[in-house]
Design an enzyme around this catalytic site. Structure first.
Site, PDB file in Angstrom:
ATOM      1  N   TYR A 148      31.655  33.939  41.751  1.00 34.43           N
ATOM      2  CA  TYR A 148      30.773  34.263  42.149  1.00 34.43           C
ATOM      3  C   TYR A 148      29.372  33.867  40.867  1.00 34.43           C
ATOM      4  CZ  TYR A 148      26.641  35.849  44.330  1.00 34.43           C
ATOM      5  OH  TYR A 148      25.302  36.301  44.872  1.00 34.43           O
TER       6      TYR A 148
ATOM      7  N   SER B 212      21.555  33.172  41.542  1.00 39.25           N
ATOM      8  CA  SER B 212      21.461  34.826  41.788  1.00 39.25           C
ATOM      9  C   SER B 212      21.266  35.405  40.721  1.00 39.25           C
ATOM     10  CB  SER B 212      22.338  35.549  42.694  1.00 39.25           C
ATOM     11  OG  SER B 212      22.961  37.155  42.532  1.00 39.25           O
TER      12      SER B 212
END
Length: 334
Positions: free
Chosen positions: A196, A170
């Site tokens: 994350y 990501s």
């Protein structure tokens, strides 16, 4: 936080002008390749990006095994897609990972494509049964262990023409490098976005090191940013306040700049491009976006694209590999 920003970086990290872009569909990104006779595994391949990845690979002729911890949900979602089978896999359960990998290897089939797609995002601080922080455990360590367990099947395919391992990362890797000294937030304040981001950086570093070790066996590895996609299960833990902080919603709760966002099918395009498009023949270890290799950008870049230096540092990738072996108890031999 050690981000090893000054070491030599991946020299292949530059665009190849693929001819694709932000609005390319998953089917278009395959470039017309016929995947008949190929076998693929897609983790989380029953929802969101994973479902569109499964669909595109299967429609191109591949036999796709969807690895999911929700068999009933997967069965309903996959109805009508040809050449698909299911397997039970929980990336937070080392026993489940071992069982899934052993069952596949015991079938004697080669594995041509492995898409490490499943993931979690922006959870409150939680730990698995080993005491490992959940983002790092599921997004990185679970896929590290799975890939290691499937290595005999990947080598079988690699020796007969090539295998690809695709890690869905990501642009969230911009949030954080990996803290090798404290991967599980035992000695620093927890931040769900840094957690994350750390796990997504780990996905990129894993692909970099796996490609270095696997290329001589015909195993090439890639990582990618799928794009901004709202219609996926990944956002299920986000509040409206989170979405406002991210610049997704305005103060009235309305979507900002809707044209920035992709459909799940468009989001899967880079996954399937990395998994099967011949344009990447002979390449590997690179981070991709919009169905092309991404630009490397500076650590202090404010641009909303590209890969940060802490995610493509080969020395850092090697150190993370060693830590991952220690934390999973697996010797990943290539």
């Amino acid at each position: 936080m050690n981000t090893a920003q000054n070491s030599t970086q991946n020299s292949q990290q530059s665009q190849i002008n693929s001819g694709f872009g932000k609005h390319t569909s998953a089917q278009q990104a395959l470039g017309g390749v016929d995947l008949s006779g190929k076998i693929a595994i897609v983790t989380g391949g029953h929802s969101g990006l994973g479902l569109e990845t499964t669909r595109a690979l299967a429609e191109a002729g591949a036999h796709v095994i969807v690895a999911s911890r929700s068999p009933d949900k997967a069965r309903a979602a996959l109805a009508g897609i040809p050449r698909v089978e299911q397997g039970v896999l929980d990336l937070l359960d080392p026993t489940s990972i071992t069982r899934f990998a052993q069952n596949f290897v015991a079938s004697g089939r080669p594995l041509h494509i492995l898409v490490n797609n499943a993931g979690i995002m922006a959870l409150p601080l939680q730990h698995d049964s080993r005491g490992y922080e959940l983002h790092f455990a599921a997004n990185h360590l679970g896929h590290f262990q799975l890939t290691a367990g499937l290595l005999p099947a990947l080598r079988s395919a690699g020796n007969a023409g090539g295998a690809r391992v695709v890690s869905v990362s990501s642009r969230g890797h911009h949030f954080s490098g990996v803290s090798l000294e404290d991967t599980h937030f035992q000695h620093r304040e927890y931040d769900k976005w840094k957690a994350y981001g750390q796990s997504k950086t780990a996905n990129i570093l894993f692909a970099l090191e796996l490609d270095k070790r696997g290329a001589r066996h015909g195993i090439r590895a890639f990582s990618l940013h799928p794009g901004r996609i709202l219609d996926t299960d990944l956002k299920r833990y986000l509040s409206d306040e989170d979405l406002r902080t991210m610049g997704v919603l305005d103060e009235e709760g309305q979507l900002i700049n809707a044209e920035r966002y992709k459909t799940p099918n468009q989001g899967a395009a880079t996954s399937v491009w990395c998994a099967a498009n011949p344009q990447l023949q002979g390449l590997g270890g690179v981070y991709c976006e919009d169905a092309d290799i991404a630009h490397a950008v500076a650590a202090d870049s404010k641009e909303d694209f590209g890969v940060k230096p802490w995610a493509i540092d080969p020395g850092f990738a090697e150190r993370l590999w060693s830590i991952s072996e220690q934390q999973t108890g697996i010797t990943f031999t290539l």
